[in-house]
Design a protein around this motif. Sequence first.
Motif, short mmCIF file in Angstrom:
data_model
loop_
_atom_site.label_atom_id
_atom_site.label_comp_id
_atom_site.label_asym_id
_atom_site.label_seq_id
_atom_site.Cartn_x
_atom_site.Cartn_y
_atom_site.Cartn_z
N SER A 181 1.08 -1.15 -0.20
CA SER A 181 -0.28 0.04 -0.15
C SER A 181 0.96 0.83 -0.36
O SER A 181 0.68 2.31 -0.47
N GLU A 182 1.96 1.39 0.83
CA GLU A 182 2.94 2.47 0.80
C GLU A 182 3.48 2.04 -0.02
O GLU A 182 3.34 3.83 -1.16
N GLY A 183 3.84 1.70 -0.79
CA GLY A 183 4.76 1.88 -2.08
C GLY A 183 4.12 2.09 -3.38
O GLY A 183 4.32 2.93 -4.45
N LEU A 184 2.76 1.67 -2.91
CA LEU A 184 2.06 1.80 -4.52
C LEU A 184 1.32 3.00 -4.76
O LEU A 184 1.99 4.50 -5.31
N GLN A 185 0.95 2.99 -3.82
CA GLN A 185 1.02 5.37 -2.90
C GLN A 185 2.24 5.79 -3.61
O GLN A 185 1.48 7.39 -3.79
N ASN A 186 3.51 5.69 -2.93
CA ASN A 186 3.84 6.50 -3.16
C ASN A 186 3.88 6.70 -4.95
O ASN A 186 5.08 7.45 -5.20
N ALA A 187 4.28 5.81 -5.15
CA ALA A 187 4.12 6.06 -6.64
C ALA A 187 3.44 6.56 -7.50
O ALA A 187 4.01 7.56 -8.30
N LEU A 188 2.82 6.49 -7.42
CA LEU A 188 0.93 7.31 -8.21
C LEU A 188 1.00 8.73 -7.76
O LEU A 188 0.98 9.70 -8.35
N GLN A 221 -7.89 -5.39 -2.69
CA GLN A 221 -9.74 -4.18 -3.39
C GLN A 221 -10.06 -2.72 -3.31
O GLN A 221 -10.09 -2.62 -4.01
N GLY A 222 -9.98 -3.00 -1.30
CA GLY A 222 -10.64 -1.28 -1.13
C GLY A 222 -9.63 -0.53 -1.44
O GLY A 222 -9.86 0.69 -1.85
N LEU A 223 -7.63 -0.48 -1.32
CA LEU A 223 -6.61 0.46 -2.06
C LEU A 223 -6.98 0.39 -3.13
O LEU A 223 -7.11 1.95 -4.01
N LEU A 224 -7.29 -0.50 -4.20
CA LEU A 224 -7.52 -0.03 -5.95
C LEU A 224 -8.59 0.88 -6.20
O LEU A 224 -8.76 1.70 -7.14
N ARG A 225 -9.89 0.75 -5.41
CA ARG A 225 -11.15 1.21 -5.11
C ARG A 225 -10.84 2.80 -5.18
O ARG A 225 -11.56 3.91 -5.77
N HIS A 226 -10.09 2.86 -3.85
CA HIS A 226 -10.25 4.79 -3.80
C HIS A 226 -9.26 5.16 -5.01
O HIS A 226 -9.52 6.40 -4.61
N TYR A 227 -8.27 4.61 -5.72
CA TYR A 227 -7.48 5.41 -6.92
C TYR A 227 -8.50 4.76 -8.32
O TYR A 227 -7.80 5.65 -9.30
N ARG A 301 -5.17 9.32 -15.17
CA ARG A 301 -6.86 10.20 -14.33
C ARG A 301 -5.97 10.99 -13.59
O ARG A 301 -4.88 10.29 -13.31
N ARG A 302 -6.73 11.65 -13.09
CA ARG A 302 -6.32 12.34 -11.86
C ARG A 302 -6.70 11.44 -10.44
O ARG A 302 -6.62 10.49 -9.96
N LEU A 303 -6.04 12.30 -9.69
CA LEU A 303 -5.57 11.33 -8.59
C LEU A 303 -7.29 12.09 -7.41
O LEU A 303 -7.29 12.60 -7.30
N PRO A 304 -7.06 11.11 -6.39
CA PRO A 304 -8.22 11.25 -4.98
C PRO A 304 -7.66 12.67 -4.45
O PRO A 304 -6.54 12.95 -4.77
N PRO A 305 -8.37 13.16 -3.72
CA PRO A 305 -7.99 14.06 -3.14
C PRO A 305 -7.30 14.17 -1.62
O PRO A 305 -6.60 15.13 -1.17
N ARG A 306 -6.95 13.05 -1.30
CA ARG A 306 -5.83 12.49 0.06
C ARG A 306 -5.75 10.92 -0.71
O ARG A 306 -6.34 10.19 -1.50
N ARG A 307 -4.44 10.53 0.19
CA ARG A 307 -4.17 9.39 0.33
C ARG A 307 -4.67 8.25 1.16
O ARG A 307 -5.54 8.67 1.88
#
Length: 497
Positions: A181-188, A221-227, A301-307
């Motif tokens: 989760s941390e690695g994927l979000q850092n990358a995005l 799956q929740g992480l993928l849905r968030h983005y 595509r645009r990032l969500p408002p927050r991590r």
Amino acid sequence: MITDNQVKKLRAYLQQGKPLDLAAAKSGMDEKTGRKYRDLGRLPSEIKAEQNRDWRTRADPFVDVWQEIEWHLELNPGLEAKTLFHYLQRNHPGRFSDGQLRTFQRKVKIWRATEGPVKEIYFPQVHKPGILSQSDFTCMNDLGITIAGHSFNHLIYHFVLTYSNWETGTICFSESYESLSEGLQNALWALGGVPQYHQTDRLSAAVNKPDNPEKFTAMYQGLLRHYSLGGRRINPSRAHENGDIEQRHHRFKRALKQALMLRGSSDFESRETYRRYLHKLFDQLNSGRTERFQEEQSLLRRLPPRRLDSCTRLSVKVGPSSTIRVKHKIYSVHSRLVGETVTIRLYAEKLELWYGQRHLEDIDRLRGADKHRIQYRHIIDWLIRKPGAFANYRYRSDLFPTSRFRMAYDALCERQSPKAAGKEYLKILQLAARENETAIDDALRLLIDRDQRITVCTVEQQLQSRQQIAPATQVTIPTVALRSYDQLLRSIQEAMV
């Protein structure tokens, strides 16, 4: 090698009436070779075609046993020709010599190509901008990275866009959901956008554990849905389907190895220094991909408002020993929480302890299986009341904050009974919990260096004296009088006379 063109020139010169030696020289060959091709009357390509015969010049030595070999190859296509040849030598002593191995290997190779099982075909893919990203964990231990001289075993969560090959990575220590989760979000967030799909392997290292694979899948799956990111997984044991990231693993580690060789050292002052060094290397690798990356970035595509929080929330009951068990590891908490249910927010490198919507403390996350971390401040008050429990306490090794605390306890055991030594040591440990652990450690070092008696009273006196104690790194080497060397040399000379 003589070509058809040279022989044709030779023939033309000979037809013009030129002597053989001159015609051969003009054709780029010596007279002997010219005579050979004149007499043969054929071109080199025609001679070579004749040599590629399709008949045997000697009998096949394996014809009688080949049916048995075919049976083994059909039953287990993975068998090597050398293994089968040794099998024949064992079953038919003296019949097959080592010199026939190459002949047997060629026969097996021809069988595999003409009658063996079909081989898997790899279909090259066309990558389109903004569509697909891939990621995976790669182990960095073989590069020999050290932090302040200590071995730094770690992984890199590696992320790449398949069209532009833009890449980045995050240091981590396990293939857990928190690290993913941390690695994927850092990358995005470094990318500044979200591609359509994210492809991984089967995540078996994270899922195939006795914890809760269904919960891991739900969190992922929740992480993928968030983005709003589509998830893809490759087939089992098909690493080539994640080919881009596998290739980037190899190239990134090779680039890092070369960079470390130019740097002249693989040791870094701190982990933060190493992290900055890696990101600088990623920037250098990405600098040659600017054009394709800009093309790809415009389609993200645009990032969500927050991590999203990169943690797992767990509810854990505090046991009677004032400990909790998280992911097969033992951690101590304050004795006030015994019997209570606390909330743990489990991150890649720390645990946050929450109770009644209050954040109580952070605890460094342990690495590896069946580890424990007992903080003496959590339990020292009850140890003072039950000093007899200290001698056989399962986690007693954690109650020596530094090596000098252990040396102090050993010194106490030399002068007192184990029971009395334990009581005295626990009082010193309680003093460290109430006052200052570093100051107590310095006081113990001074008492040990001076060979003074160690008791809670002498430690308190040293602490109250506020005497400036030189740091352990300050070493004073007395000046050596050179006159003593002269005396030594003189005594040697006198002894030799």
